[in-house]
Scaffold this motif. Structure first.
Motif, PDB file in Angstrom:
ATOM      1  N   ASN A 238       0.826  -1.203   0.000  1.00 34.37           N
ATOM      2  CA  ASN A 238       0.000   0.000   0.000  1.00 34.37           C
ATOM      3  C   ASN A 238       0.862   1.256   0.000  1.00 34.37           C
ATOM      4  O   ASN A 238       0.544   2.252  -0.672  1.00 34.37           O
ATOM      5  CB  ASN A 238      -0.948  -0.007   1.198  1.00 34.37           C
ATOM      6  CG  ASN A 238      -1.968   1.098   1.140  1.00 34.37           C
ATOM      7  OD1 ASN A 238      -1.821   2.129   1.796  1.00 34.37           O
ATOM      8  ND2 ASN A 238      -3.015   0.906   0.347  1.00 34.37           N
ATOM      9  N   ALA A 239       1.962   1.204   0.743  1.00 39.61           N
ATOM     10  CA  ALA A 239       2.886   2.344   0.734  1.00 39.61           C
ATOM     11  C   ALA A 239       3.466   2.555  -0.665  1.00 39.61           C
ATOM     12  O   ALA A 239       3.643   3.691  -1.108  1.00 39.61           O
ATOM     13  CB  ALA A 239       4.004   2.114   1.750  1.00 39.61           C
ATOM     14  N   HIS A 242       0.913   4.357  -2.913  1.00 36.87           N
ATOM     15  CA  HIS A 242       0.849   5.801  -2.695  1.00 36.87           C
ATOM     16  C   HIS A 242       2.144   6.497  -3.122  1.00 36.87           C
ATOM     17  O   HIS A 242       2.100   7.644  -3.553  1.00 36.87           O
ATOM     18  CB  HIS A 242       0.539   6.093  -1.223  1.00 36.87           C
ATOM     19  CG  HIS A 242      -0.855   5.702  -0.838  1.00 36.87           C
ATOM     20  ND1 HIS A 242      -1.969   6.381  -1.281  1.00 36.87           N
ATOM     21  CD2 HIS A 242      -1.315   4.675  -0.083  1.00 36.87           C
ATOM     22  CE1 HIS A 242      -3.066   5.806  -0.807  1.00 36.87           C
ATOM     23  NE2 HIS A 242      -2.697   4.764  -0.071  1.00 36.87           N
ATOM     24  N   ASP A 244       3.726   5.788  -5.676  1.00 39.44           N
ATOM     25  CA  ASP A 244       3.681   5.829  -7.134  1.00 39.44           C
ATOM     26  C   ASP A 244       3.255   7.186  -7.680  1.00 39.44           C
ATOM     27  O   ASP A 244       3.631   7.556  -8.786  1.00 39.44           O
ATOM     28  CB  ASP A 244       2.737   4.733  -7.640  1.00 39.44           C
ATOM     29  CG  ASP A 244       2.789   4.587  -9.148  1.00 39.44           C
ATOM     30  OD1 ASP A 244       1.723   4.540  -9.768  1.00 39.44           O
ATOM     31  OD2 ASP A 244       3.897   4.516  -9.691  1.00 39.44           O
ATOM     32  N   ARG A 246       3.850  10.125  -6.164  1.00 36.36           N
ATOM     33  CA  ARG A 246       4.667  11.198  -5.616  1.00 36.36           C
ATOM     34  C   ARG A 246       5.841  11.507  -6.546  1.00 36.36           C
ATOM     35  O   ARG A 246       6.400  10.626  -7.195  1.00 36.36           O
ATOM     36  CB  ARG A 246       5.213  10.810  -4.237  1.00 36.36           C
ATOM     37  CG  ARG A 246       4.104  10.603  -3.204  1.00 36.36           C
ATOM     38  CD  ARG A 246       4.711  10.175  -1.891  1.00 36.36           C
ATOM     39  NE  ARG A 246       3.670   9.863  -0.921  1.00 36.36           N
ATOM     40  CZ  ARG A 246       3.920   9.361   0.286  1.00 36.36           C
ATOM     41  NH1 ARG A 246       5.161   9.098   0.641  1.00 36.36           N
ATOM     42  NH2 ARG A 246       2.931   9.102   1.121  1.00 36.36           N
ATOM     43  N   SER A 262       8.555  10.072   6.023  1.00 35.31           N
ATOM     44  CA  SER A 262       7.095  10.133   5.992  1.00 35.31           C
ATOM     45  C   SER A 262       6.442   9.916   7.342  1.00 35.31           C
ATOM     46  O   SER A 262       5.306  10.337   7.570  1.00 35.31           O
ATOM     47  CB  SER A 262       6.566   9.085   5.005  1.00 35.31           C
ATOM     48  OG  SER A 262       6.808   7.773   5.517  1.00 35.31           O
ATOM     49  N   ASP A 264       5.404   7.146   8.350  1.00 36.64           N
ATOM     50  CA  ASP A 264       4.519   5.989   8.190  1.00 36.64           C
ATOM     51  C   ASP A 264       5.340   4.715   8.385  1.00 36.64           C
ATOM     52  O   ASP A 264       6.305   4.484   7.656  1.00 36.64           O
ATOM     53  CB  ASP A 264       3.902   6.019   6.794  1.00 36.64           C
ATOM     54  CG  ASP A 264       2.993   4.837   6.505  1.00 36.64           C
ATOM     55  OD1 ASP A 264       2.785   4.006   7.415  1.00 36.64           O
ATOM     56  OD2 ASP A 264       2.506   4.731   5.362  1.00 36.64           O
TER      57      ASP A 264
END
Length: 472
Positions: A238-239, A242, A244, A246, A262, A264
Motif C-alpha cells: 500500500n505504501a 501511494h 507511485d 509522488r 514520511s 509511516d
C-alpha cells in the motif's frame, strides 16, 4: 527408353502413400520422390506425375524396403508444382526426385530465406518462408551443436530478406557483433545488412547503455521487483501504491529519504526493503536517460540487449520485464516485432518461482498465447527444451532442431511438434555441428539442412584450449 522405377506405391486418399522398393534404392527418410501413375484410382486414364516426401522407411524382407510418405503436389506440363492438387492412385512408379524436381517444392511455396544446403541434395538451397515467421518458433540444440551460430545465420537472413524489426535478448554476448560484417562488402546481401539500423545496448556503456525506467512499470511489476505480495505484504504494498503518485518516486536517490521522512511505519519498512535489496545501487535505472523502451519505440531493424554485464543478478530480469510489459501495453498498435530470446530457459523456466522471474515468465506465456494476432512473435532458443515452460513451447508452430542426444527431450519434442516426422527426429543424436531439422509452418516440407556461413561476426565464440608449441 526409360529405366526401371526404383519402387512401386499406392495412395488411397491422395494425401499419404505407401511404397515398396528394393533395398539398394537411394531412398531415405525426408527424401523427395517422384510418383508416376499410369491412371488415377477410379478408372481415370490420364497419367500424372506427383512429388512426394518419404516419412518412414524400414526393412520388409531380405531385399525389400517398405515405407510411407506424403504427397506434396502435382507436377504440371509447364514445369510448375501445384501443391493444391494431389490425387489417389492404385499404382505408381516411385523414383528418387532429381534436383530440378526438389527445387519446385521451394519455388511453389515461395520460400526465399536461404539458410543453407539440403543434406543429400547437391544443388538445391534450403529456404524458409519469410511470411511464416508470424508464428512462434522454437530453436533448440545441445551444447556444441552450433545452435547459436545457426540462429545468427537466421537473424542475418531475416534482416536481409524482410523489414521485420527484432529485439534480441542476448545473455552471453553472442549477437553483440551483429552489425560487423566478416568480409569486405561485395554482395547484395552484405550491402543490405550494412545499411540496417542495428543497435547494441550494454550495461555501463556510456553511449548505448541498457536501462529501464521504474516509474513506467505497472504496479504488479514494481511489486515483483521489490518482492512484494499484495496480501502478505499489504502494508508495504500500500505504501508503494501511494509512493507511485509522488514526485520523489521519479528519482531513485530520493525514494528512500522520502519514505523514511514520511513517519509511516509501512513506508519506513518499504525503505528498509529497498536498502536491503540495494535497488538504488543497480545501474539498470534510467533516471533521466533514455530507456530501452524508448529505443524500441523508434523501431530499429534490430536491437540487441546484452544482458550479461550487470553487477546484480536480477537486473537482466528487470530489463526483460520492462521490454515485455511495454510491448504488451502497446499491443493494440499491431506493429510487428520478432522477440528473440536466446537461452530461453533463463527467462522461461517452469521451476523458478521468484517474484521477478515469475512475472517475466507469465508475460512470455501471455505473449505466446495471445501475441500473434497483435504482431508479437517469439523466437525461443535453448539447449534444454524441458527447461522451458510447456505452455510456451506448445504455442510454437516452427521447429529448428540441432544435435540433441537426450531421449527424454526428443520424446517430448515429438509429442509437442507432431508435424516433425519421428524418422527425422531420430537423426538428431547423430547430427554433425551445424546440421538441423527444420519443420513446421516456415518450411515447405520437413528438411535436413547444413547451415550456411554467417555474414557477420559471432560475438560469443568458444574459447579455444591453448596448445603447447610443438617446437618448444
Amino acid at each position: 527408353m526409360t529405366s526401371a522405377p526404383d519402387g512401386v506405391a499406392t495412395s488411397l486418399d491422395g494425401r499419404q502413400f505407401r511404397f515398396r522398393t528394393p533395398v539398394e534404392t537411394p531412398f531415405v527418410p525426408g527424401g523427395f520422390v517422384t510418383l508416376r501413375d499410369g491412371g488415377a484410382a477410379g478408372g481415370a486414364a490420364e497419367a500424372r506425375e506427383q512429388l512426394g516426401q518419404v516419412d518412414d522407411l524400414d526393412f520388409d524382407g531380405d531385399d525389400t524396403l517398405a515405407g510411407t510418405g506424403k504427397l506434396l503436389g502435382e507436377r504440371r506440363a509447364d514445369g510448375s508444382l501445384d501443391t493444391g492438387a494431389t490425387h489417389p492412385f492404385a499404382w505408381a512408379a516411385v523414383d528418387a526426385a532429381d534436383d530440378e524436381a526438389v527445387e519446385l517444392v521451394f519455388r511453389a511455396a515461395r520460400a526465399t530465406l536461404d539458410v543453407g544446403s539440403l543434406i543429400g541434395v547437391d544443388n538445391v538451397r534450403a529456404r524458409l518462408l519469410t511470411h511464416r515467421f508470424n508464428r512462434h518458433t522454437f530453436w533448440c540444440g545441445q551444447s556444441g551443436s552450433g545452435k547459436t551460430y545457426a540462429l545468427g545465420v537466421l537473424l542475418e537472413q531475416l534482416l536481409v530478406d524482410t523489414e521485420l524489426p527484432m529485439v534480441i535478448f542476448d545473455p552471453n554476448g553472442d549477437f553483440v557483433r551483429l552489425r560487423e560484417l566478416r568480409t569486405v562488402v561485395d554482395t547484395e546481401a552484405e550491402r543490405t545488412l550494412a545499411g540496417k539500423d542495428i543497435r547494441v545496448l550494454r550495461p555501463g556503456d556510456s553511449e548505448n547503455p541498457l536501462l529501464a525506467r521504474f516509474i513506467d512499470f505497472p504496479m504488479r511489476s514494481k511489486a515483483a521487483v521489490l518482492r512484494l505480495d499484495p496480501i502478505e505484504d499489504r502494508a508495504e504494498y500500500n505504501a508503494l501504491v501511494h509512493l507511485d503518485v509522488r514526485e520523489e518516486a521519479r528519482r531513485p536517490d530520493g525514494i528512500v529519504p522520502a519514505l523514511l521522512a514520511s513517519g509511516d511505519p509501512a513506508a519506513e519498512a518499504l525503505a528498509r526493503r529497498i536498502e536491503n535489496l540495494r535497488l538504488i545501487d543497480w545501474e539498470v535505472w534510467a533516471e533521466g536517460r533514455e530507456a530501452v523502451t524508448d529505443i524500441l519505440d523508434d523501431r530499429p531493424d534490430a536491437t540487441v540487449l546484452d544482458l550479461g554485464g550487470f553487477a546484480y543478478p536480477d537486473e537482466h530480469l528487470v530489463v526483460a520485464l520492462a521490454v515485455l510489459d511495454d510491448l504488451w501495453a502497446k499491443r493494440e498498435s499491431r506493429r510487428p516485432l520478432l522477440i528473440v530470446i536466446d537461452e530461453a530457459h533463463n527467462l522461461c523456466s517452469p521451476d523458478d518461482d521468484r517474484p521477478l522471474q515469475r512475472a517475466v515468465r507469465e508475460r512470455i506465456i501471455q505473449i505466446a498465447a495471445e501475441g500473434r494476432k497483435f504482431g508479437l512473435w517469439l523466437l525461443l532458443s535453448t539447449q534444454r527444451p524441458s527447461k522451458v515452460h510447456p505452455n510456451i513451447v506448445s504455442q510454437c508452430d516452427n521447429l529448428a532442431l540441432m544435435r540433441m542426444s537426450s531421449p527424454l527431450d526428443l520424446e517430448e519434442l515429438g509429442t509437442i511438434f507432431g508435424f516433425a516426422p519421428p524418422s527425422l527426429l531420430a537423426h538428431a543424436p547423430s547430427f554433425r555441428q551445424g546440421e538441423a531439422l527444420l519443420a513446421g509452418g516456415f518450411a515447405p516440407a520437413p528438411m535436413l539442412v547444413k547451415v550456411r556461413d554467417r555474414l557477420t561476426e559471432e560475438g560469443g565464440a568458444d574459447v579455444r584450449v591453448p596448445l603447447r608449441n610443438p617446437a618448444g
